[in-house]
Design a protein around this motif. Structure first.
Motif, PDB file in Angstrom:
ATOM      1  N   GLU A   1       4.437   8.360  72.697  1.00  8.20           N
ATOM      2  CA  GLU A   1       3.790   7.050  72.668  1.00  8.20           C
ATOM      3  C   GLU A   1       4.418   6.157  71.601  1.00  8.20           C
ATOM      4  OE1 GLU A   1      -0.295   7.997  72.112  1.00  8.20           O
ATOM      5  OE2 GLU A   1      -0.684   8.343  74.248  1.00  8.20           O
ATOM      6  N   LEU A   2       4.668   6.713  70.416  1.00  8.36           N
ATOM      7  CA  LEU A   2       5.295   5.928  69.356  1.00  8.36           C
ATOM      8  C   LEU A   2       6.706   5.499  69.744  1.00  8.36           C
ATOM      9  CD1 LEU A   2       4.173   7.900  66.168  1.00  8.36           C
ATOM     10  CD2 LEU A   2       3.349   5.671  66.934  1.00  8.36           C
ATOM     11  N   LEU A   3       7.463   6.418  70.368  1.00 11.83           N
ATOM     12  CA  LEU A   3       8.831   6.088  70.765  1.00 11.83           C
ATOM     13  C   LEU A   3       8.844   4.964  71.793  1.00 11.83           C
ATOM     14  CD1 LEU A   3      11.872   6.802  70.579  1.00 11.83           C
ATOM     15  CD2 LEU A   3      11.507   8.335  72.516  1.00 11.83           C
ATOM     16  N   LEU A   4       7.989   5.050  72.810  1.00 15.00           N
ATOM     17  CA  LEU A   4       8.000   4.045  73.860  1.00 15.00           C
ATOM     18  C   LEU A   4       7.478   2.703  73.353  1.00 15.00           C
ATOM     19  CD1 LEU A   4       6.953   6.157  76.972  1.00 15.00           C
ATOM     20  CD2 LEU A   4       9.234   5.560  76.136  1.00 15.00           C
ATOM     21  N   GLU A   5       6.578   2.731  72.386  1.00 11.11           N
ATOM     22  CA  GLU A   5       6.158   1.480  71.742  1.00 11.11           C
ATOM     23  C   GLU A   5       7.350   0.820  71.054  1.00 11.11           C
ATOM     24  OE1 GLU A   5       2.963   1.934  68.998  1.00 11.11           O
ATOM     25  OE2 GLU A   5       1.548   2.649  70.511  1.00 11.11           O
ATOM     26  N   GLU A   6       8.157   1.642  70.374  1.00  7.54           N
ATOM     27  CA  GLU A   6       9.319   1.101  69.680  1.00  7.54           C
ATOM     28  C   GLU A   6      10.382   0.620  70.673  1.00  7.54           C
ATOM     29  OE1 GLU A   6      12.230   2.253  65.905  1.00  7.54           O
ATOM     30  OE2 GLU A   6      10.669   3.645  66.562  1.00  7.54           O
ATOM     31  N   CYS A   7      10.446   1.251  71.836  1.00  5.32           N
ATOM     32  CA  CYS A   7      11.398   0.838  72.859  1.00  5.32           C
ATOM     33  C   CYS A   7      10.998  -0.487  73.513  1.00  5.32           C
ATOM     34  CB  CYS A   7      11.498   1.904  73.960  1.00  5.32           C
ATOM     35  SG  CYS A   7      12.300   3.435  73.454  1.00  5.32           S
TER      36      CYS A   7
ATOM     37  N   GLY B   1       8.591  -6.369  70.835  1.00  3.46           N
ATOM     38  CA  GLY B   1       8.452  -6.338  69.371  1.00  3.46           C
ATOM     39  C   GLY B   1       7.020  -6.065  68.951  1.00  3.46           C
ATOM     40  N   GLY B   2       6.779  -6.192  67.653  1.00  2.00           N
ATOM     41  CA  GLY B   2       5.445  -5.974  67.124  1.00  2.00           C
ATOM     42  C   GLY B   2       5.119  -4.528  66.825  1.00  2.00           C
ATOM     43  N   HIS B   3       6.095  -3.636  66.932  1.00  2.00           N
ATOM     44  CA  HIS B   3       5.843  -2.218  66.678  1.00  2.00           C
ATOM     45  C   HIS B   3       5.713  -1.943  65.180  1.00  2.00           C
ATOM     46  CE1 HIS B   3       6.126   2.137  66.920  1.00  2.00           C
ATOM     47  NE2 HIS B   3       7.140   2.102  66.091  1.00  2.00           N
ATOM     48  N   ALA B   4       4.676  -1.223  64.811  1.00  2.00           N
ATOM     49  CA  ALA B   4       4.478  -0.822  63.414  1.00  2.00           C
ATOM     50  C   ALA B   4       4.804   0.660  63.283  1.00  2.00           C
ATOM     51  CB  ALA B   4       3.037  -1.085  62.982  1.00  2.00           C
ATOM     52  N   HIS B   5       5.760   0.995  62.417  1.00  2.00           N
ATOM     53  CA  HIS B   5       6.151   2.388  62.248  1.00  2.00           C
ATOM     54  C   HIS B   5       4.994   3.198  61.660  1.00  2.00           C
ATOM     55  CE1 HIS B   5      10.323   1.807  63.321  1.00  2.00           C
ATOM     56  NE2 HIS B   5      10.377   0.757  62.534  1.00  2.00           N
ATOM     57  N   GLN B   6       4.840   4.408  62.192  1.00  2.00           N
ATOM     58  CA  GLN B   6       3.766   5.286  61.720  1.00  2.00           C
ATOM     59  C   GLN B   6       4.334   6.659  61.392  1.00  2.00           C
ATOM     60  OE1 GLN B   6       0.024   5.289  64.036  1.00  2.00           O
ATOM     61  NE2 GLN B   6       0.930   3.657  65.286  1.00  2.00           N
ATOM     62  N   GLN B   7       3.768   7.281  60.372  1.00  2.00           N
ATOM     63  CA  GLN B   7       4.090   8.666  60.020  1.00  2.00           C
ATOM     64  C   GLN B   7       2.800   9.473  60.185  1.00  2.00           C
ATOM     65  OE1 GLN B   7       4.972   6.079  57.563  1.00  2.00           O
ATOM     66  NE2 GLN B   7       6.751   5.815  58.889  1.00  2.00           N
ATOM     67  N   VAL B   8       2.685  10.123  61.337  1.00  2.00           N
ATOM     68  CA  VAL B   8       1.455  10.834  61.689  1.00  2.00           C
ATOM     69  C   VAL B   8       1.548  12.270  61.179  1.00  2.00           C
ATOM     70  CG1 VAL B   8      -0.033  11.590  63.566  1.00  2.00           C
ATOM     71  CG2 VAL B   8       1.175   9.384  63.730  1.00  2.00           C
ATOM     72  N   MET B   9       0.507  12.710  60.474  1.00  2.00           N
ATOM     73  CA  MET B   9       0.474  14.080  59.946  1.00  2.00           C
ATOM     74  C   MET B   9      -0.814  14.765  60.397  1.00  2.00           C
ATOM     75  SD  MET B   9       2.144  16.353  58.119  1.00  2.00           S
ATOM     76  CE  MET B   9       3.231  15.550  56.922  1.00  2.00           C
ATOM     77  N   PHE B  10      -0.677  15.776  61.247  1.00  2.00           N
ATOM     78  CA  PHE B  10      -1.821  16.571  61.691  1.00  2.00           C
ATOM     79  C   PHE B  10      -2.097  17.685  60.684  1.00  2.00           C
ATOM     80  CE2 PHE B  10      -0.419  14.851  65.804  1.00  2.00           C
ATOM     81  CZ  PHE B  10      -1.625  14.499  66.375  1.00  2.00           C
ATOM     82  N   GLN B  11      -3.344  18.167  60.679  1.00  2.00           N
ATOM     83  CA  GLN B  11      -3.718  19.306  59.854  1.00  2.00           C
ATOM     84  C   GLN B  11      -3.802  20.566  60.718  1.00  2.00           C
ATOM     85  OE1 GLN B  11      -3.998  19.390  56.434  1.00  2.00           O
ATOM     86  NE2 GLN B  11      -3.142  17.321  56.694  1.00  2.00           N
ATOM     87  N   PRO B  12      -3.270  21.684  60.241  1.00  2.00           N
ATOM     88  CA  PRO B  12      -3.316  22.936  61.011  1.00  2.00           C
ATOM     89  C   PRO B  12      -4.682  23.604  60.910  1.00  2.00           C
ATOM     90  CG  PRO B  12      -2.274  23.326  58.914  1.00  2.00           C
ATOM     91  CD  PRO B  12      -2.589  21.852  58.946  1.00  2.00           C
ATOM     92  N   GLU B  13      -4.866  24.610  61.728  1.00  2.00           N
ATOM     93  CA  GLU B  13      -6.135  25.350  61.775  1.00  2.00           C
ATOM     94  C   GLU B  13      -5.833  26.845  61.827  1.00  2.00           C
ATOM     95  OE1 GLU B  13      -9.959  25.817  64.843  1.00  2.00           O
ATOM     96  OE2 GLU B  13      -8.123  24.796  65.461  1.00  2.00           O
ATOM     97  N   LEU B  14      -6.538  27.603  61.008  1.00  2.00           N
ATOM     98  CA  LEU B  14      -6.343  29.055  61.002  1.00  2.00           C
ATOM     99  C   LEU B  14      -7.217  29.709  62.063  1.00  2.00           C
ATOM    100  CD1 LEU B  14      -5.074  31.558  59.635  1.00  2.00           C
ATOM    101  CD2 LEU B  14      -7.079  31.616  58.149  1.00  2.00           C
ATOM    102  N   VAL B  15      -6.606  30.538  62.902  1.00  2.00           N
ATOM    103  CA  VAL B  15      -7.331  31.294  63.923  1.00  2.00           C
ATOM    104  C   VAL B  15      -7.244  32.771  63.552  1.00  2.00           C
ATOM    105  CG1 VAL B  15      -7.492  31.872  66.369  1.00  2.00           C
ATOM    106  CG2 VAL B  15      -6.758  29.581  65.675  1.00  2.00           C
ATOM    107  N   VAL B  16      -8.392  33.363  63.244  1.00  2.00           N
ATOM    108  CA  VAL B  16      -8.419  34.751  62.775  1.00  2.00           C
ATOM    109  C   VAL B  16      -8.725  35.697  63.936  1.00  2.00           C
ATOM    110  CG1 VAL B  16      -9.510  36.398  61.206  1.00  2.00           C
ATOM    111  CG2 VAL B  16      -9.156  34.029  60.485  1.00  2.00           C
ATOM    112  N   ARG B  17      -7.833  36.682  64.114  1.00  2.00           N
ATOM    113  CA  ARG B  17      -8.041  37.727  65.110  1.00  2.00           C
ATOM    114  C   ARG B  17      -7.890  39.092  64.443  1.00  2.00           C
ATOM    115  NH1 ARG B  17      -4.551  34.000  68.015  1.00  2.00           N
ATOM    116  NH2 ARG B  17      -5.828  32.752  69.471  1.00  2.00           N
TER     117      ARG B  17
END
Length: 360
Positions: free
Chosen positions: A317-323, A327-343
């Motif tokens: 989505e970010l790439l195609l917005e920039e494409c 114009g009008g595209h605002a650069h974003q640096q998206v950072m997700f948080q991980p999740e621990l799954v215990v087995r």
């Protein structure tokens, strides 16, 4: 088999062009071009006649010629580190779903964790005049991507943060993920830890190591509490090699092992079980990525989960917005948080999963 200008079937192997379509429909070649590229400019009845001629003749437009005229194509390039890793398969699924919705095709390639192969594949993307590139880079050298961006080809880093405010990136906080995994093992009572990791040039490996060391320090242990085993790849075979090296080093084995991805962990698990070592009673084990095979392993594998499909979707989505040339595209640096799954692989006799963590 198509037909020629008179309506007769065209000879096998003959290429049908715009002129033949125009003659068949009784219009000019310019009108056919407008139907293909700017259909809103053509009267409905004329457009229908041209479209019928296209079907009659079996005309296929020359995508390469269209690309040359436009200067770019309706194709984006996606390069990941390893196509054999199910993590990147899930990422690619997210990329393709969004690209398809927006009318784009995806050229998929792998760097194989090689700088040279990465540069070579990026050159191929440039030669194909892709509209934009999604890249999981091998290292932090941005020279090759800088050249693409200078030519007007947007590049979004995928599964890799960028320090640049003028570039988009989508990643997961791997320092936090490494700390989650190591803390789970230490909270369960482990006092010695082995880190099985891949090539140190990979940002993912470096960040997960940094997080694990942070957990060791937080537990009040010295740096020597964590032994490191670095291998040359991030696959199950390399994990088997790492496990053999740990066994060959002789007792005592570490209380727990944290692997920088699930493929490494599955390789380690196989060798440990073959050697008669019980997981988790003798050695606890945690991987990273939570690929589909992890839950189905001989001992279901604890892992750090990443939002793989969402990584691919958001980055696209970010790439195609920039494409978008409006114009009008605002650069974003998206950072997700991980999740621990215990087995089961980390539920040792020293204690069950810590409160507040997600157990399956």
């Amino acid at each position: 088999m198509g037909a020629d200008e008179t309506g007769r079937s065209a000879p096998p192997g003959r290429t049908v062009g715009i002129k033949q379509v125009a003659a068949h429909a009784g219009v000019s070649p310019g009108t056919v071009s407008n139907v293909l590229n700017r259909p809103e400019r053509v009267a409905e009845a004329t457009r229908a006649r041209v479209e019928q001629a296209i079907r009659d003749l079996g005309f296929v437009r020359n995508g390469s010629a269209s690309t040359l005229r436009a200067g770019h194509s309706s194709t984006i390039g996606l390069m990941v580190l390893d196509l054999a890793n199910p993590f990147f398969t899930d990422v690619a699924r997210g990329v393709e779903d969004i690209a398809s919705e927006r009318g784009y095709s995806v050229i998929l390639s792998s760097s194989g964790e090689s700088d040279e192969r990465e540069r070579r594949n990026l050159r191929v993307f440039a030669e194909q005049r892709v509209r934009g590139v999604l890249l999981t880079p091998v290292g932090d050298d941005g020279e090759a991507t800088d050249r693409l961006r200078e030519r007007g080809v947007p590049v979004v880093l995928l599964d890799h943060p960028t320090p640049r405010a003028n570039q988009c990136s989508v990643a997961v906080d791997d320092v936090a993920g490494g700390e989650l995994a190591a803390a789970e093992l230490l909270d369960a009572g482990a006092r010695t830890l082995a880190l099985v990791t891949g090539p140190t040039v990979l940002r993912q490996c470096a960040d997960r190591r940094k997080g694990a060391l942070r957990a060791v320090r937080a537990a009040g242990l010295g740096r020597d509490a964590m032994r490191e085993v670095a291998v040359g790849a991030m696959n199950a075979r390399a994990g088997q090699e790492a496990a053999r090296r740990l066994l060959e080093a002789g007792p005592p084995l570490p209380d727990a092992i944290f692997c920088a991805n699930d493929l490494l962990a599955l390789g380690v698990l196989r060798v440990l079980l073959q050697a008669g070592i019980k997981v988790p009673d003798d050695v606890a084990l945690i991987g990273y990525d939570d690929i589909e095979f992890s839950a189905a392993a001989a001992v279901p594998l604890s892992s750090v989960r990443q939002p793989t499909y969402q990584l691919g979707r958001i980055a696209t989505e970010l790439l195609l917005e920039e494409c978008d040339e409006t114009g009008g595209h605002a650069h974003q640096q998206v950072m997700f948080q991980p999740e621990l799954v215990v087995r089961e692989s980390s539920r040792s006799a020293l204690g069950g999963p810590a409160l507040g963590r997600h157990a399956l």
